[in-house]
Write an enzyme that holds these catalytic residues in place. Sequence first.
Site, PDB file in Angstrom:
ATOM      1  N   ASP A  10       1.219  57.642 145.017  1.00 28.60           N
ATOM      2  CA  ASP A  10      -0.256  57.933 145.391  1.00 28.60           C
ATOM      3  C   ASP A  10      -0.016  59.584 145.125  1.00 28.60           C
ATOM      4  O   ASP A  10       0.809  60.717 145.526  1.00 28.60           O
ATOM      5  CB  ASP A  10      -0.703  57.648 147.049  1.00 28.60           C
ATOM      6  CG  ASP A  10       0.085  58.135 148.422  1.00 28.60           C
ATOM      7  OD1 ASP A  10       0.991  59.159 147.717  1.00 28.60           O
ATOM      8  OD2 ASP A  10      -0.458  57.442 149.278  1.00 28.60           O
ATOM      9  N   HIS A  11      -1.075  60.485 145.755  1.00 31.83           N
ATOM     10  CA  HIS A  11      -0.956  61.951 146.478  1.00 31.83           C
ATOM     11  C   HIS A  11      -0.349  62.509 147.015  1.00 31.83           C
ATOM     12  O   HIS A  11       0.420  63.188 146.433  1.00 31.83           O
ATOM     13  CB  HIS A  11      -2.926  62.223 146.415  1.00 31.83           C
ATOM     14  CG  HIS A  11      -3.419  61.725 147.593  1.00 31.83           C
ATOM     15  ND1 HIS A  11      -3.494  60.685 147.595  1.00 31.83           N
ATOM     16  CD2 HIS A  11      -3.195  62.242 148.861  1.00 31.83           C
ATOM     17  CE1 HIS A  11      -3.798  60.110 149.163  1.00 31.83           C
ATOM     18  NE2 HIS A  11      -3.318  61.709 149.584  1.00 31.83           N
ATOM     19  N   CYS A  67       5.217  57.309 148.178  1.00 30.48           N
ATOM     20  CA  CYS A  67       4.016  57.957 149.876  1.00 30.48           C
ATOM     21  C   CYS A  67       4.217  59.222 150.384  1.00 30.48           C
ATOM     22  O   CYS A  67       5.464  59.419 150.607  1.00 30.48           O
ATOM     23  CB  CYS A  67       2.925  56.288 149.446  1.00 30.48           C
ATOM     24  SG  CYS A  67       3.890  55.623 151.347  1.00 30.48           S
ATOM     25  N   GLY A  68       3.844  59.042 150.887  1.00 31.37           N
ATOM     26  CA  GLY A  68       3.306  59.926 152.465  1.00 31.37           C
ATOM     27  C   GLY A  68       4.693  59.925 153.291  1.00 31.37           C
ATOM     28  O   GLY A  68       5.779  60.405 153.301  1.00 31.37           O
ATOM     29  N   THR A  69       4.873  58.296 153.847  1.00 33.55           N
ATOM     30  CA  THR A  69       5.514  58.082 154.292  1.00 33.55           C
ATOM     31  C   THR A  69       6.622  56.813 153.834  1.00 33.55           C
ATOM     32  O   THR A  69       7.592  56.732 154.172  1.00 33.55           O
ATOM     33  CB  THR A  69       5.588  57.127 155.691  1.00 33.55           C
ATOM     34  OG1 THR A  69       4.556  56.205 155.229  1.00 33.55           O
ATOM     35  CG2 THR A  69       4.466  58.154 156.309  1.00 33.55           C
ATOM     36  N   GLY A  72       3.784  52.329 153.071  1.00 37.23           N
ATOM     37  CA  GLY A  72       2.123  51.577 152.539  1.00 37.23           C
ATOM     38  C   GLY A  72       3.124  51.038 151.374  1.00 37.23           C
ATOM     39  O   GLY A  72       2.614  49.772 150.817  1.00 37.23           O
ATOM     40  N   HIS A 100      23.758  44.605 149.959  1.00 35.85           N
ATOM     41  CA  HIS A 100      23.990  43.711 150.676  1.00 35.85           C
ATOM     42  C   HIS A 100      22.269  42.809 150.431  1.00 35.85           C
ATOM     43  O   HIS A 100      22.460  41.208 150.548  1.00 35.85           O
ATOM     44  CB  HIS A 100      23.482  43.714 152.186  1.00 35.85           C
ATOM     45  CG  HIS A 100      25.351  43.945 152.629  1.00 35.85           C
ATOM     46  ND1 HIS A 100      25.119  44.340 153.915  1.00 35.85           N
ATOM     47  CD2 HIS A 100      26.148  43.971 151.132  1.00 35.85           C
ATOM     48  CE1 HIS A 100      26.785  44.483 154.272  1.00 35.85           C
ATOM     49  NE2 HIS A 100      27.448  44.398 152.873  1.00 35.85           N
ATOM     50  N   ARG A 135      26.955  34.941 151.459  1.00 36.72           N
ATOM     51  CA  ARG A 135      26.768  35.513 152.456  1.00 36.72           C
ATOM     52  C   ARG A 135      24.874  35.977 151.939  1.00 36.72           C
ATOM     53  O   ARG A 135      23.776  35.603 152.562  1.00 36.72           O
ATOM     54  CB  ARG A 135      26.924  35.436 153.818  1.00 36.72           C
ATOM     55  CG  ARG A 135      27.382  37.058 153.792  1.00 36.72           C
ATOM     56  CD  ARG A 135      28.176  37.560 154.872  1.00 36.72           C
ATOM     57  NE  ARG A 135      28.202  39.127 154.626  1.00 36.72           N
ATOM     58  CZ  ARG A 135      29.654  39.831 154.400  1.00 36.72           C
ATOM     59  NH1 ARG A 135      30.977  39.248 153.923  1.00 36.72           N
ATOM     60  NH2 ARG A 135      29.334  41.290 154.381  1.00 36.72           N
ATOM     61  N   HIS A 136      25.654  36.723 151.137  1.00 35.97           N
ATOM     62  CA  HIS A 136      24.308  37.613 150.827  1.00 35.97           C
ATOM     63  C   HIS A 136      23.201  36.937 149.901  1.00 35.97           C
ATOM     64  O   HIS A 136      22.166  37.063 149.817  1.00 35.97           O
ATOM     65  CB  HIS A 136      24.863  39.024 150.583  1.00 35.97           C
ATOM     66  CG  HIS A 136      25.337  39.851 150.821  1.00 35.97           C
ATOM     67  ND1 HIS A 136      25.192  40.125 152.429  1.00 35.97           N
ATOM     68  CD2 HIS A 136      27.011  40.577 151.238  1.00 35.97           C
ATOM     69  CE1 HIS A 136      26.509  41.271 153.421  1.00 35.97           C
ATOM     70  NE2 HIS A 136      27.457  41.187 152.481  1.00 35.97           N
TER      71      HIS A 136
END
Length: 146
Positions: A10-11, A67-69, A72, A100, A135-136
């Site tokens: 995104d922006h 995105c910013g973080t 999202g 894993h 296991r993985h």
Amino acid sequence: MSERIVLASDHGGLELKKELVEGLREGGYTVFDIGTHTTESTDYPDYAHQAVRGMLEGSYDRCILVCGTGVGMAMTANRHRGARAVNCSDVFTARYSRAHNDSNVLCLGGRVVGFGLAWEIVKTWLTTPFGGDKRHIRRVNKIESE
């Protein structure tokens, strides 16, 4: 054949995505940049859905979403059965999300990590194979079962 990587943002992730696209192309990856391409405000789910659908349909091998973080994008990507998205801001998590968890979608925060760290995360994520331990495999199968 080189791995086909789709990138979308995104922006808030545009600048980091542009730098990653350039670095990946220089690294010999086949890169698809599906947007956004401007700083106009956009909705990250639109880009995440498009990229993940394309990957799940076989047009791309893996996704990198910015995105910013990164939050999202990861939340949106993980709505799709078959997507195993990780929101990553360190190399350790990038490595173990592949080794894993066989993650196939990497989400980054353009306002959280700078290009230097993001590039190390991307390189680690792209070059770390899934370990394939029983296991993985069992755990990944449980992720996919719901």
